[in-house]
Write an enzyme that holds these catalytic residues in place. Structure first.
Site, short mmCIF file in Angstrom:
data_model
loop_
_atom_site.label_atom_id
_atom_site.label_comp_id
_atom_site.label_asym_id
_atom_site.label_seq_id
_atom_site.Cartn_x
_atom_site.Cartn_y
_atom_site.Cartn_z
N VAL A 50 26.30 47.37 66.80
CA VAL A 50 26.37 48.36 65.71
C VAL A 50 27.30 47.91 64.59
O VAL A 50 27.73 48.73 63.78
CB VAL A 50 26.81 49.74 66.25
CG1 VAL A 50 25.77 50.30 67.21
CG2 VAL A 50 28.17 49.66 66.94
N GLY A 51 27.59 46.64 64.54
CA GLY A 51 28.41 46.12 63.46
C GLY A 51 29.76 45.63 63.93
O GLY A 51 30.09 45.72 65.12
N HIS A 93 4.79 17.80 47.71
CA HIS A 93 3.60 18.38 48.35
C HIS A 93 3.25 17.58 49.59
O HIS A 93 3.30 16.35 49.55
CB HIS A 93 2.43 18.35 47.38
CG HIS A 93 1.16 18.85 48.00
ND1 HIS A 93 0.93 20.20 48.24
CD2 HIS A 93 0.06 18.18 48.47
CE1 HIS A 93 -0.25 20.33 48.80
NE2 HIS A 93 -0.80 19.13 48.97
P1 AMP Z 1 24.97 45.48 61.25
O1 AMP Z 1 26.07 46.24 60.57
O2 AMP Z 1 24.09 44.68 60.32
O3 AMP Z 1 25.46 44.66 62.41
O4 AMP Z 1 23.99 46.59 61.88
C1 AMP Z 1 24.40 47.56 62.80
C2 AMP Z 1 23.35 48.65 62.84
O5 AMP Z 1 23.62 49.56 63.91
C3 AMP Z 1 23.28 49.48 61.56
O6 AMP Z 1 21.99 49.36 61.02
C4 AMP Z 1 23.57 50.92 62.04
O7 AMP Z 1 22.79 51.86 61.36
C5 AMP Z 1 23.19 50.85 63.52
N1 AMP Z 1 23.85 51.92 64.34
C6 AMP Z 1 25.16 52.28 64.33
N2 AMP Z 1 25.41 53.29 65.23
C7 AMP Z 1 24.22 53.58 65.83
C8 AMP Z 1 23.79 54.52 66.86
N3 AMP Z 1 24.63 55.37 67.45
N4 AMP Z 1 22.47 54.53 67.21
C9 AMP Z 1 21.60 53.65 66.63
N5 AMP Z 1 21.94 52.77 65.68
C10 AMP Z 1 23.23 52.71 65.27
#
Ligand code: AMP
Ligand code: FAD
Length: 473
Positions: free
Chosen positions: A278-279, A452
């Site tokens: 989730v980041g 090419h």
């Molecule tokens: P990134 O920041 O590119 O690594 O992406 C992390 C993703 O996790 C983001 O698109 C968020 O929207 C997603 N995310 C964060 N919390 C949740 C959650 N509880 N359920 C589903 N997706 C989530």
């Protein structure tokens, strides 16, 4: 004992080790402190990127791509490989060896540049002082420096609804080392890391479900590329569920039960393993920034000005620990720029032309603005695109998914953004970055001869298409 340096760099990821080497090249007496310990408890340089990020994930993406191709792509070329077997242990061991080679390579580079590499956790003490607590027993070492560079990187974001246990529920580190291919793999988050791990384990045989809270797929990418990528990735078998917010995860026997909510209400899925992707968030643990007057923002990132200087005199910060895209090359370029500034030279980074790459297959890469960003800013623009279906080279290799899209200023023809979904988009995007760094117009690319047959011809054709002159479509 107090050691005195021109510059002490804290963190030996792609930000810190590159800053250290450049500082040494510029004649500064430099030390680099790093706290990373590998799986065997030994200090390892290279930070997140080399140990658990860019490098091992790409090693597994390549290995899994070969496995998938032998089984699914080669028959179309008239090659029957027979009974193809997966030796996961060997695949993971190869990945570990690649990591070891490169982390040792960084240690070698620091030695060659006569930099002092210090293992341990650094904390700021104010007045140009840094203390390093060694791993295990031993004395705390006191360092002083005219300049300090904070390159402490990032760590995975934890969410209370899915707590990582390192076994069934893992973060990006655990997802690199499953001892067996999970039958059913759940991933929370359809961002860069979620999509890359989904690709790896999906190719190796997992049924992959990706739960993404947002309704939009890859909101930072251009819509055309994101829509096409979503279609292709779903066709590859990734079950990407958008608008699915995870509300809980619990272990039951050997299973992980994951609850989520979407437009239809509350739902539950059962997985063998779950990856929380989730980041990531800036890491300043153990650093004690406040002791030196270094301020953090509301997201816990180190506050810096446009020169990467913090709120404390003589203290700089770079990479994932500060605002901006969490990308290795962004960290490295900031590291070089800061070293140059400390040495009294001018340095500039154009943050508007940092390339992004997502290593799915095909890969997704872009640089500059999307059409949506230009629309929001009220900048009139024109665009041209070229699908790989019309590329001779793509037809020859059987890699016809994807597109190149070039966006230019309507008045000046200056290139404002380039978006690529292609088998080797990570390499193709380099041409666009160079073009934008030189303020090129689409006419400049249109007049440049491309070999090419190559996939790069699609860039040429997309540039021609801006002016309605594409030849092969
Ligand atoms: P990134 O920041 O590119 O690594 O992406 C992390 C993703 O996790 C983001 O698109 C968020 O929207 C997603 N995310 C964060 N919390 C949740 C959650 N509880 N359920 C589903 N997706 C989530
Ligand atoms: P880091 O690499 O995080 O390094 C920070 C270092 O500082 C660590 O070694 C840490 O132990 C050390 N440290 C922290 N605090 C202290 C302290 N107080 N004392 C001493 N040492 C300390 N980026 C890309 O560009 N391309 C990719 O393909 C890519 N793939 C990725 C895949 C995954 C799975 C992940 C997780 C990340 C990926 N990234 C990728 C992102 C990339 O890894 C980061 O952007 C990059 O590592 C940031 O570099 P950095 O130097 O700022 O920090």
């Amino acid at each position: 004992m107090v050691d005195n340096f021109d510059v002490v760099i804290i963190g030996a990821g792609p930000g810190g080790y590159v800053a250290t080497i450049r500082a040494a090249q510029l004649g500064l007496r430099a030390a680099c402190v790093d706290a990373w310990l590998d799986a065997r408890g030994k200090p390892a340089l290279g930070g997140t990127c080399l140990n658990v990020g860019c490098i091992p994930s790409k090693a597994l993406l390549d290995s899994s791509h070969h496995y998938h191709n032998v089984r699914h792509l080669l028959p179309a070329h008239g090659i029957e490989a027979g009974d193809v077997k997966l030796d996961l242990r060997k695949m993971l061991a190869r990945k570990d060896k690649v990591v070891r080679t490169l982390t040792r390579g960084v240690a070698g580079l620091l030695r060659k540049n006569k930099v002092e590499s210090i293992a341990g956790l650094a904390s700021l003490k104010g007045g140009g002082r840094v203390e390093v607590a060694p791993h295990g027993s031993g004395d705390v070492r006191a360092l002083t420096a005219r300049h300090i560079v904070l390159a402490t990187g990032s760590v995975p974001i934890r969410i209370p609804v899915a707590e990582v246990d390192g076994d069934r529920i893992v973060d990006n580190e655990g997802a690199l080392a499953f001892s067996e291919v999970p039958k059913r793999l759940g991933i929370i988050g359809a961002g860069v890391i979620g999509l890359e791990f989904g690709s790896v384990w999906g190719r190796l045989g997992s049924e992959v479900t990706i739960l993404e809270a947002l309704d939009d797929f890859l909101p930072a990418a251009d819509r055309r590329v994101a829509d096409e990528a979503l279609k292709v990735l779903r066709r590859q078998g990734l079950d990407i569920r958008l608008g699915a917010r995870v509300t809980g995860a619990r272990l039951q026997g050997d299973a992980v039960l994951v609850g989520y909510e979407d437009a239809g209400g509350a739902r539950e899925c059962e997985f063998e393993r779950l990856v929380v992707a989730v980041g990531r968030r800036a890491n300043t643990e153990g650093l004690d920034p406040a002791a030196a007057g270094v301020e953090l923002d509301d997201h816990g990132r180190i506050v810096v000005d446009e020169h990467c200087h913090t709120t404390a005199d003589g203290i700089w910060a770079i990479g994932d620990a500060v605002a901006g895209p969490m990308l290795a090359h962004k960290a490295s370029e900031e590291g070089v720029a800061v070293a140059e500034r400390i040495a009294g030279r001018a340095a500039h980074i154009d943050h508007d032309i940092i390339p992004w790459v997502i290593y799915t297959h095909p890969e997704i890469a872009w640089v500059g603005k999307t059409e949506a960003e230009l629309d929001a800013a009220g900048i009139a623009h024109r665009e041209g695109s070229f699908p790989f279906l019309a590329s001779g080279r793509a037809q020859g290799s059987g890699e016809t998914d994807g597109v190149v899209k070039v966006i230019a200023d309507a008045a000046t023809d200056r290139i404002l953004g380039v978006h690529v979904f292609a088998a080797n988009a990570s390499e193709l995007i380099a041409e666009a970055v160079v073009a934008m760094a030189f303020d090129a117009s689409t006419e400049d690319i249109a007049r440049t001869i491309h070999a090419h047959p190559t996939l790069a011809e699609a860039m040429h054709e997309a540039a021609l298409a801006v002016d309605g002159r594409a030849v092969h479509i």
